[in-house]
Design a protein around this motif. Structure first.
Motif, PDB file in Angstrom:
ATOM      1  N   PRO A 199      43.875  55.535  35.318  1.00  0.00           N
ATOM      2  CA  PRO A 199      44.118  54.120  35.641  1.00  0.00           C
ATOM      3  C   PRO A 199      44.862  53.357  34.533  1.00  0.00           C
ATOM      4  O   PRO A 199      44.765  53.683  33.346  1.00  0.00           O
ATOM      5  N   GLU A 290      38.353  39.037  28.551  1.00  0.00           N
ATOM      6  CA  GLU A 290      39.432  38.319  29.231  1.00  0.00           C
ATOM      7  C   GLU A 290      39.924  37.105  28.433  1.00  0.00           C
ATOM      8  O   GLU A 290      40.028  35.994  28.970  1.00  0.00           O
ATOM      9  N   TYR A 331      29.624  32.819  39.280  1.00  0.00           N
ATOM     10  CA  TYR A 331      30.523  33.910  38.871  1.00  0.00           C
ATOM     11  C   TYR A 331      31.930  33.357  38.776  1.00  0.00           C
ATOM     12  O   TYR A 331      32.618  33.193  39.791  1.00  0.00           O
ATOM     13  N   VAL A 333      35.436  34.002  36.586  1.00  0.00           N
ATOM     14  CA  VAL A 333      36.025  34.963  35.647  1.00  0.00           C
ATOM     15  C   VAL A 333      37.549  34.872  35.645  1.00  0.00           C
ATOM     16  O   VAL A 333      38.142  34.135  36.422  1.00  0.00           O
ATOM     17  N   SER A 334      38.179  35.650  34.765  1.00  0.00           N
ATOM     18  CA  SER A 334      39.640  35.820  34.706  1.00  0.00           C
ATOM     19  C   SER A 334      40.392  34.501  34.516  1.00  0.00           C
ATOM     20  O   SER A 334      41.227  34.126  35.342  1.00  0.00           O
ATOM     21  N   PHE A 354      35.431  36.550  46.721  1.00  0.00           N
ATOM     22  CA  PHE A 354      36.092  36.297  45.441  1.00  0.00           C
ATOM     23  C   PHE A 354      37.428  35.631  45.725  1.00  0.00           C
ATOM     24  O   PHE A 354      38.283  36.217  46.390  1.00  0.00           O
ATOM     25  N   GLU A 376      41.774  38.917  42.851  1.00  0.00           N
ATOM     26  CA  GLU A 376      41.622  39.316  41.437  1.00  0.00           C
ATOM     27  C   GLU A 376      42.873  38.908  40.669  1.00  0.00           C
ATOM     28  O   GLU A 376      43.935  38.708  41.253  1.00  0.00           O
TER      29      GLU A 376
ATOM     30  N   GLU B 123      32.915  48.213  42.538  1.00  0.00           N
ATOM     31  CA  GLU B 123      34.251  47.601  42.525  1.00  0.00           C
ATOM     32  C   GLU B 123      34.233  46.081  42.564  1.00  0.00           C
ATOM     33  O   GLU B 123      35.283  45.451  42.436  1.00  0.00           O
ATOM     34  N   ARG B 124      33.078  45.484  42.771  1.00  0.00           N
ATOM     35  CA  ARG B 124      33.083  44.046  43.006  1.00  0.00           C
ATOM     36  C   ARG B 124      33.341  43.249  41.730  1.00  0.00           C
ATOM     37  O   ARG B 124      32.771  43.532  40.689  1.00  0.00           O
ATOM     38  N   GLY B 125      34.211  42.275  41.829  1.00  0.00           N
ATOM     39  CA  GLY B 125      34.452  41.380  40.702  1.00  0.00           C
ATOM     40  C   GLY B 125      35.623  41.801  39.822  1.00  0.00           C
ATOM     41  O   GLY B 125      36.376  42.710  40.134  1.00  0.00           O
ATOM     42  N   SER B 126      35.740  41.096  38.706  1.00  0.00           N
ATOM     43  CA  SER B 126      36.865  41.265  37.785  1.00  0.00           C
ATOM     44  C   SER B 126      36.878  42.643  37.135  1.00  0.00           C
ATOM     45  O   SER B 126      35.847  43.126  36.668  1.00  0.00           O
ATOM     46  N   ARG B 127      38.040  43.271  37.091  1.00  0.00           N
ATOM     47  CA  ARG B 127      38.149  44.603  36.480  1.00  0.00           C
ATOM     48  C   ARG B 127      37.747  44.572  35.004  1.00  0.00           C
ATOM     49  O   ARG B 127      37.063  45.458  34.519  1.00  0.00           O
ATOM     50  N   GLU B 163      37.083  51.565  37.487  1.00  0.00           N
ATOM     51  CA  GLU B 163      38.324  52.312  37.730  1.00  0.00           C
ATOM     52  C   GLU B 163      38.142  53.740  38.222  1.00  0.00           C
ATOM     53  O   GLU B 163      39.056  54.317  38.788  1.00  0.00           O
ATOM     54  N   LYS B 164      36.968  54.343  37.968  1.00  0.00           N
ATOM     55  CA  LYS B 164      36.793  55.748  38.360  1.00  0.00           C
ATOM     56  C   LYS B 164      35.565  55.888  39.261  1.00  0.00           C
ATOM     57  O   LYS B 164      34.542  56.462  38.875  1.00  0.00           O
ATOM     58  N   GLU B 168      34.551  56.278  47.227  1.00  0.00           N
ATOM     59  CA  GLU B 168      35.549  55.238  47.496  1.00  0.00           C
ATOM     60  C   GLU B 168      35.084  54.235  48.541  1.00  0.00           C
ATOM     61  O   GLU B 168      35.795  53.293  48.858  1.00  0.00           O
ATOM     62  N   ARG B 170      33.017  51.277  50.757  1.00  0.00           N
ATOM     63  CA  ARG B 170      32.848  49.853  50.469  1.00  0.00           C
ATOM     64  C   ARG B 170      31.489  49.365  50.940  1.00  0.00           C
ATOM     65  O   ARG B 170      31.365  48.284  51.488  1.00  0.00           O
TER      66      ARG B 170
END
Lengths: 429, 189
Positions: A199, A290, A331, A333-334, A354, A376, B123-127, B163-164, B168, B170
């Motif tokens: 990634p 961030e 919540y 963020v970013s 989100f 995002e 996966e939920r939310g900011s990376r 990321e990993k 996959e 949901r």
């Protein structure tokens, strides 16, 4: 014209436009899903002799302007004789076609095989010429030239700088392959800066637009790289024990703010882009990440869960006691500060969805700008007009752009794969 | 570094095997076969079983070739490498205590061994915030290993954020597989 545009922007309706089809080699396609209800009607007459250039120069100018949501291109029937920038303009005739503005131009072949494009912009309401430019170009520069013409028209008619000549960075994931790509702001002309089987996240443009900082997982952990776009050279900026993530450039390009776990937890540090001069600037037992510099370089906004839930805070650019900035919701963020420093875009969780929110830093008003539910990575256009962000549509990652007033919406999607992690590049001088 | 590690592991494994040989009671000596020379020999009498006892083999080279065999032996708890978490939780659940203790013991007994702990989130939310949350998970496992006697220099805790994903999907079933810490030994990453 300016005052008139402001009035027109006051209307709050969404109009739906048919999808505009880009040229075949584009890897991203763009779709306008909402626009200001009132747009400046503009006639962009095909430039005399433009067929010699290949792709339709005037069509790209028109598509740029329409995509902004502030213009409506008028259909122009064949005109005899075909007018050029040097023609005398019959304003009454263009008014009868309901055009408030008019662009005329011509293309000539130079003896050296290159081309010369000339154009002129007219205000048909005030019945004056607003100026024009001549460009010398090769065939490969048609798109770039069209974007410059669109920038000129946009600035003259709206009073703010156009962003059609700027570029965007984003990550495409296809199967197990990740590509960091750079494209024109309209999604055309995409080029791959980095391809990897691991990634890539958080691309961040250097203020001069020549380099990208990003996080790559190619070493089985997050490491911050700085990558020169012109020669493809890349080097490690932060690879300490633990995780290295979330790079942000200072406005002068001299420093990166990053989030590192080298001393436990995730804390914000400053480091020179060459990896020297490491300095820690937050001190909490929470996740601090961030970071984003304010445009004046004096403050850093960042995400922290020091109060129990992730919220946005602001501190001095070299540290100090942080002040909490977001209060509504559990919540937030970013953080991304607008180019004028007056508003803050961020992602808020709103009843399990989100979404992109915009906070007016002066009056504390919050506006939710999107109606999607997995948004995002917001990113302001350098003129502050649009906010590009990632979202998910039909199970696929796409990029979306929404105007700062929430009225204009666009969508960019790849023909295959997930698109995410957009970053809108700076103005190119 | 890699060569040192392998040598150390090999030595440790040899020592373990030798110790096992010396403490296991030797099998009873089988009587040697004796030729019957009594009168009347040569005539077939009652038939006798032909016995050949198998040789118990001790192979000191196998461990050198494969020092981490225990780490990959499916019947060994050391082959279990993933710790799963509840939503928005970072503490190691009781069911994984044995797993963490086994790895701590291995690290204690093999001072040259090194591990990478990768924390992961759904996966939920900011990376980027998820990178922070994954780090909180891997840091938690590291802290537990240190309390159990592993050394700081043996452990690096990192985060892969969202990321990993292992799954996959949901839904909660997929997400519960993605909220995890993975332990990787040197040479596996």
């Amino acid at each position: 014209m300016l005052a008139r545009l402001s009035l027109l922007l006051g209307a709050a309706l969404l109009a739906w436009l048919p999808a505009w089809q880009p040229e075949a080699r584009a890897q991203l396609s763009i779709e306008i899903t909402g626009a200001g209800a009132q747009r400046i009607p503009i006639a962009i007459v095909p430039f005399a002799g433009e067929a010699a250039l290949g792709p339709g120069l005037s069509a790209i100018v028109r598509a740029d302007l329409e995509r902004s949501g502030l213009f409506r291109g008028l259909e122009v029937p064949p005109l005899i004789p075909h007018p050029t920038e040097a023609s005398s303009v019959n304003y009454a005739e263009w008014r009868s076609r309901l055009a408030d503005a008019l662009v005329l131009g011509s293309v000539a072949t130079r003896p050296d095989g290159r081309f010369e494009v000339r154009f002129r912009l007219f205000d048909t309401v005030k019945q004056v010429a607003l100026g024009g430019i001549a460009y010398t170009l090769s065939k490969e520069q048609v798109r770039a030239t069209a974007h410059r013409i669109a920038d000129f028209v946009y600035e003259k008619l709206t009073g703010e700088r156009g962003v059609f000549s700027t570029r965007i960075a984003y990550v495409v994931k296809r199967g197990n392959r990740y590509e960091l790509q750079i494209a024109d702001a309209d999604g055309a002309g995409a080029e791959t800066a980095l391809a990897s089987f691991e990634p890539i996240i958080s691309p961040a443009w250097s203020p001069d637009g020549r380099r990208l900082a990003y996080v790559s997982f190619e070493n089985k952990k997050p490491v911050v790289y700085v990558h020169s776009l012109t020669d493809g050279k890349r080097h490690v900026a932060a690879n300490f024990k633990g995780s290295n993530s979330a790079p942000a450039w200072s406005p002068d390009g001299a420093r990166l703010a990053v989030s590192l776990s080298r001393e436990g937890g995730s804390q914000i540090f400053l480091i020179n882009p060459d990896g020297a001069g490491l300095r820690r600037i937050t001190s909490s037992s929470a996740i601090d990440t961030e970071p984003r510099y304010s445009p004046d370089g004096r403050s850093i906004y960042f995400t922290s869960d020091r109060g129990g839930s992730p919220q946005i805070y602001r501190m001095g650019a070299s540290g100090g006691e942080p002040q909490r900035v977001t209060f509504e919701g559990g919540y937030n963020v970013s953080p991304r500060i607008s180019p004028d420093g007056r508003t803050l875009a961020y992602i808020t969780r709103n009843g399990g969805r989100f979404q992109v929110a915009l906070l007016d830093l002066a009056n504390r008003q919050v506006q939710i700008l999107t109606d999607s539910d997995r948004d995002e990575s917001p990113s302001f256009a350098p003129n502050g007009r649009m906010i590009l962000h990632a979202t998910v549509l039909g199970g696929r990652g796409v990029l979306s752009a929404v105007s700062a007033d929430g009225r204009v919406k666009q969508r960019l999607s790849a023909t295959a794969g997930d698109v995410r992690e957009p970053a809108w590049g700076p103005f190119i001088e | 570094m890699r060569a040192t590690l392998i040598a150390t592991l090999a030595a440790a494994s040899c020592a373990a095997l030798l110790a096992a040989c010396s403490t296991t009671p030797p099998p009873e000596q089988a009587p040697a076969g004796v030729e019957d020379r009594s009168p009347g020999a040569g005539k077939p009498g009652a038939s006798q079983p032909v016995e050949q006892k198998p040789i118990a083999s001790v192979d000191l080279t196998a461990s050198r070739q494969d020092p981490g065999a225990a780490l990959r032996d499916p019947s060994n708890i050391l082959s279990k490498r993933s710790i799963y978490y509840d939503y928005d939780k970072f503490d190691v659940r009781d069911e994984y205590r044995g797993l963490v203790e086994a790895h701590a013991k291995y690290l204690r007994e093999n001072p040259g061994a090194k591990i990478l702990i990768q924390g992961n989130t759904d996966e939920r939310g900011s990376r980027e915030y998820n990178v922070g949350l994954g780090q909180r998970r891997s840091d938690g496992v590291k802290r537990m290993l240190l309390l159990l006697g592993a050394k700081e220099s043996q452990i690096e805790s990192v985060s892969l954020g969202e990321e990993k994903p292992q799954s996959e999907g949901r839904d909660e079933e997929a997400w519960s597989k993605n909220r995890r810490s993975d332990i990787l030994y040197s040479g596996e990453y």
